[in-house]
Design an enzyme around this catalytic site. Structure first.
Site, PDB file in Angstrom:
ATOM      1  N   HIS A  19     -55.519  13.149  -3.904  1.00  0.00           N
ATOM      2  CA  HIS A  19     -55.127  12.421  -5.046  1.00  0.00           C
ATOM      3  C   HIS A  19     -55.772  13.080  -6.366  1.00  0.00           C
ATOM      4  O   HIS A  19     -56.840  12.825  -6.653  1.00  0.00           O
ATOM      5  CB  HIS A  19     -55.745  10.889  -5.055  1.00  0.00           C
ATOM      6  CG  HIS A  19     -55.297   9.987  -5.939  1.00  0.00           C
ATOM      7  ND1 HIS A  19     -54.900   8.641  -5.776  1.00  0.00           N
ATOM      8  CD2 HIS A  19     -54.712  10.168  -7.458  1.00  0.00           C
ATOM      9  CE1 HIS A  19     -54.660   7.802  -7.029  1.00  0.00           C
ATOM     10  NE2 HIS A  19     -54.477   8.935  -7.826  1.00  0.00           N
ATOM     11  N   HIS A  21     -54.656  14.317 -10.203  1.00  0.00           N
ATOM     12  CA  HIS A  21     -53.615  14.703 -11.259  1.00  0.00           C
ATOM     13  C   HIS A  21     -53.964  16.018 -12.031  1.00  0.00           C
ATOM     14  O   HIS A  21     -55.048  16.111 -12.780  1.00  0.00           O
ATOM     15  CB  HIS A  21     -53.304  13.655 -12.435  1.00  0.00           C
ATOM     16  CG  HIS A  21     -53.239  12.386 -11.463  1.00  0.00           C
ATOM     17  ND1 HIS A  21     -51.768  11.833 -11.408  1.00  0.00           N
ATOM     18  CD2 HIS A  21     -53.997  11.294 -11.030  1.00  0.00           C
ATOM     19  CE1 HIS A  21     -51.538  10.477 -10.835  1.00  0.00           C
ATOM     20  NE2 HIS A  21     -53.123  10.200 -10.526  1.00  0.00           N
ATOM     21  N   HIS A 199     -48.666   5.279  -6.237  1.00  0.00           N
ATOM     22  CA  HIS A 199     -49.885   4.639  -6.966  1.00  0.00           C
ATOM     23  C   HIS A 199     -49.389   3.135  -6.718  1.00  0.00           C
ATOM     24  O   HIS A 199     -48.278   2.683  -6.997  1.00  0.00           O
ATOM     25  CB  HIS A 199     -49.795   4.973  -8.210  1.00  0.00           C
ATOM     26  CG  HIS A 199     -50.822   6.154  -8.656  1.00  0.00           C
ATOM     27  ND1 HIS A 199     -50.177   7.455  -8.099  1.00  0.00           N
ATOM     28  CD2 HIS A 199     -51.878   6.501  -9.060  1.00  0.00           C
ATOM     29  CE1 HIS A 199     -50.835   8.455  -8.635  1.00  0.00           C
ATOM     30  NE2 HIS A 199     -52.153   7.919  -9.087  1.00  0.00           N
ATOM     31  N   GLU A 202     -53.672  -0.364  -7.634  1.00  0.00           N
ATOM     32  CA  GLU A 202     -54.956   0.123  -8.489  1.00  0.00           C
ATOM     33  C   GLU A 202     -55.109  -1.298  -9.473  1.00  0.00           C
ATOM     34  O   GLU A 202     -56.154  -1.781  -9.331  1.00  0.00           O
ATOM     35  CB  GLU A 202     -54.505   1.218  -9.232  1.00  0.00           C
ATOM     36  CG  GLU A 202     -55.718   1.646 -10.238  1.00  0.00           C
ATOM     37  CD  GLU A 202     -55.456   2.978 -10.874  1.00  0.00           C
ATOM     38  OE1 GLU A 202     -54.030   3.071 -11.093  1.00  0.00           O
ATOM     39  OE2 GLU A 202     -56.153   3.767 -11.534  1.00  0.00           O
ATOM     40  N   ASP A 280     -59.016  12.004  -8.603  1.00  0.00           N
ATOM     41  CA  ASP A 280     -58.132  11.250  -9.542  1.00  0.00           C
ATOM     42  C   ASP A 280     -57.996  12.130 -10.767  1.00  0.00           C
ATOM     43  O   ASP A 280     -57.073  12.863 -10.903  1.00  0.00           O
ATOM     44  CB  ASP A 280     -58.402   9.923  -9.863  1.00  0.00           C
ATOM     45  CG  ASP A 280     -57.207   9.046 -10.382  1.00  0.00           C
ATOM     46  OD1 ASP A 280     -55.895   9.556 -10.088  1.00  0.00           O
ATOM     47  OD2 ASP A 280     -57.175   7.776 -10.743  1.00  0.00           O
ATOM     48  N   ASP A 281     -58.809  11.861 -11.922  1.00  0.00           N
ATOM     49  CA  ASP A 281     -58.599  12.712 -13.044  1.00  0.00           C
ATOM     50  C   ASP A 281     -60.230  13.209 -13.442  1.00  0.00           C
ATOM     51  O   ASP A 281     -60.905  12.468 -14.423  1.00  0.00           O
ATOM     52  CB  ASP A 281     -57.918  11.734 -14.165  1.00  0.00           C
ATOM     53  CG  ASP A 281     -56.766  11.195 -13.972  1.00  0.00           C
ATOM     54  OD1 ASP A 281     -55.831  12.148 -13.912  1.00  0.00           O
ATOM     55  OD2 ASP A 281     -56.518  10.060 -13.373  1.00  0.00           O
TER      56      ASP A 281
HETATM   57  N1  HPA Z   1     -53.094   5.619 -12.163  1.00  0.00           N
HETATM   58  C1  HPA Z   1     -51.815   5.837 -12.895  1.00  0.00           C
HETATM   59  N2  HPA Z   1     -51.465   6.918 -13.429  1.00  0.00           N
HETATM   60  C2  HPA Z   1     -52.412   8.004 -13.647  1.00  0.00           C
HETATM   61  C3  HPA Z   1     -53.489   7.800 -13.071  1.00  0.00           C
HETATM   62  C4  HPA Z   1     -54.083   6.695 -12.341  1.00  0.00           C
HETATM   63  O1  HPA Z   1     -55.061   6.531 -11.864  1.00  0.00           O
HETATM   64  N3  HPA Z   1     -54.204   8.970 -13.326  1.00  0.00           N
HETATM   65  C5  HPA Z   1     -53.201   9.759 -13.980  1.00  0.00           C
HETATM   66  N4  HPA Z   1     -52.086   9.088 -13.970  1.00  0.00           N
HETATM   67 ZN    ZN Z   2     -53.759   8.737  -9.869  1.00  0.00          ZN
END
Ligand code: HPA
Ligand code: ZN
Length: 340
Positions: A19, A21, A199, A202, A280-281
């Site tokens: 996961h 991006h 997703h 969250e 994630d990021d």
């Molecule tokens: N959630 C939703 N969209 C996203 C995320 C995330 O954690 N990171 C990058 N785009």
């Molecule tokens: Zn994500």
């Protein structure tokens, strides 16, 4: 266990990242470098002032700044450099397999052709396969704040590059944009042979996870934290071996949890959910794979068995072949045995 020892153990674990991006791995230093060479002026005058803006109260506040950063990506070389920087970084952390998201609409909506973004990303992934021995899958993610029609256009644009893409995902602003909005485009994506993830759960409720499973027919959930609100859903995840790609530092930075000690991953492992750790990021949330493992293990007091399970789950939940999964899992077990 001493914390330096924990760090050493985590560094040595052969890891997956499922996961991630790629636009979220854009480090401020590289962002400024690419902005300069493309003659773009960022809204922030230095790396320091940009980093100061990385304080988020929720997902949307993060997304606003994440889409802003991505605007400096114009040329194939930019996408290559972004992806290569991520891959060399995780290689140094003993990540051996990655499944990477990219957001085509973030680029095509600015006039950057689909071909430019995907070619730069693909070439870096191929280089990493040869030079760093990292295997990979590529997932294009539809932006859920946009229409299903826009996702259909993205699917259409992707078809000449189908052989480079393994699956489709669904990301961006979750609340108010339930999975059911994308029923038809997910069905069409499956018909094209793409694997499906989304997703869900969250910030959104457990119902969104049900929708992702039953309406979109996805095979893995990105995040999925909120599944714990619903016992029947937890049972469904266990029975069908549906993996969750959890992202602890992301959860902390986006206020999905108040403190790392509240992270549900240990509870999920205990229930037998196929939980995995991911970043994630990483450029926005303060850490790559090792830091995510470390902060989680420290806060929840994870033992070596739990760490081993997380690493094994990463391979189990991946899209590697059964043979490759078995080989990697054997390596993980050998590694942990060597520690005793
Ligand atoms: N959630 C939703 N969209 C996203 C995320 C995330 O954690 N990171 C990058 N785009
Ligand atoms: Zn994500």
């Amino acid at each position: 266990m001493k914390l330096s020892e924990l760090q050493k153990i985590i560094q040595g674990i052969p890891k997956t990242e499922l996961h991630l991006h790629i636009e979220g791995s854009f480090e401020p230093e590289l962002m400024f470098e690419i902005a300069n060479r493309n003659n773009i002026t960022l809204a922030y005058d230095s790396v320091e002032s940009l980093k100061k803006a990385y304080q988020f109260n929720n997902l949307q506040e993060f997304l606003d700044i994440y889409y802003l950063g991505a605007q400096v990506l114009l040329k194939e070389q930019d996408f290559f450099d972004l992806t290569w920087a991520y891959l060399t970084k995780v290689h140094s952390q003993n990540v051996v397999h990655v499944e990477v998201f990219f957001d085509p609409q973030t680029h095509t909506d600015r006039g950057v052709p689909f071909s430019v973004a995907i070619t730069g990303i693909h070439n870096a992934l191929e280089k990493a396969k040869v030079e760093l021995n990292i295997s990979y899958k590529l997932i294009m993610s539809y932006l859920r704040h946009l229409s299903e029609e826009s996702a259909f256009q993205t699917l259409e644009s992707s078809l000449p590059f189908k052989h480079w893409i393994d699956g489709v995902g669904l990301d961006s602003s979750e609340l108010g944009n339930p999975p059911s909005k994308f029923k038809n485009v997910f069905e069409a994506s499956a018909t094209e042979g793409f694997k499906l993830v989304a997703h869900a759960g969250e910030e959104g409720p457990a119902d969104y996870i049900w929708e992702a499973l039953d309406i979109l027919k996805i095979e893995r959930i990105d995040h999925g934290n909120r599944c714990l609100d619903d016992n029947a859903l937890v049972q469904r995840l266990i029975d069908n071996k549906i993996a969750l790609t959890l992202c602890p530092l992301s959860n902390l930075e986006l206020k999905v949890i108040k403190k790392m000690e509240d992270h549900p991953v240990a509870k999920m492992l205990e229930k037998g959910i196929l939980a995995t750790i991911n970043s994630d990021d990483p450029a926005y949330f303060g850490g790559y794979m090792n830091e995510n493992y470390y902060e989680t293990a420290k806060a929840l007091n994870l033992n070596n068995n739990q760490l081993m399970q997380l690493a094994i789950n990463g391979f189990e939940a991946s899209w590697l072949s059964s043979d490759d999964k078995a080989t990697h899992i054997a390596t993980v077990k050998t590694y942990f045995n060597s520690l005793n």
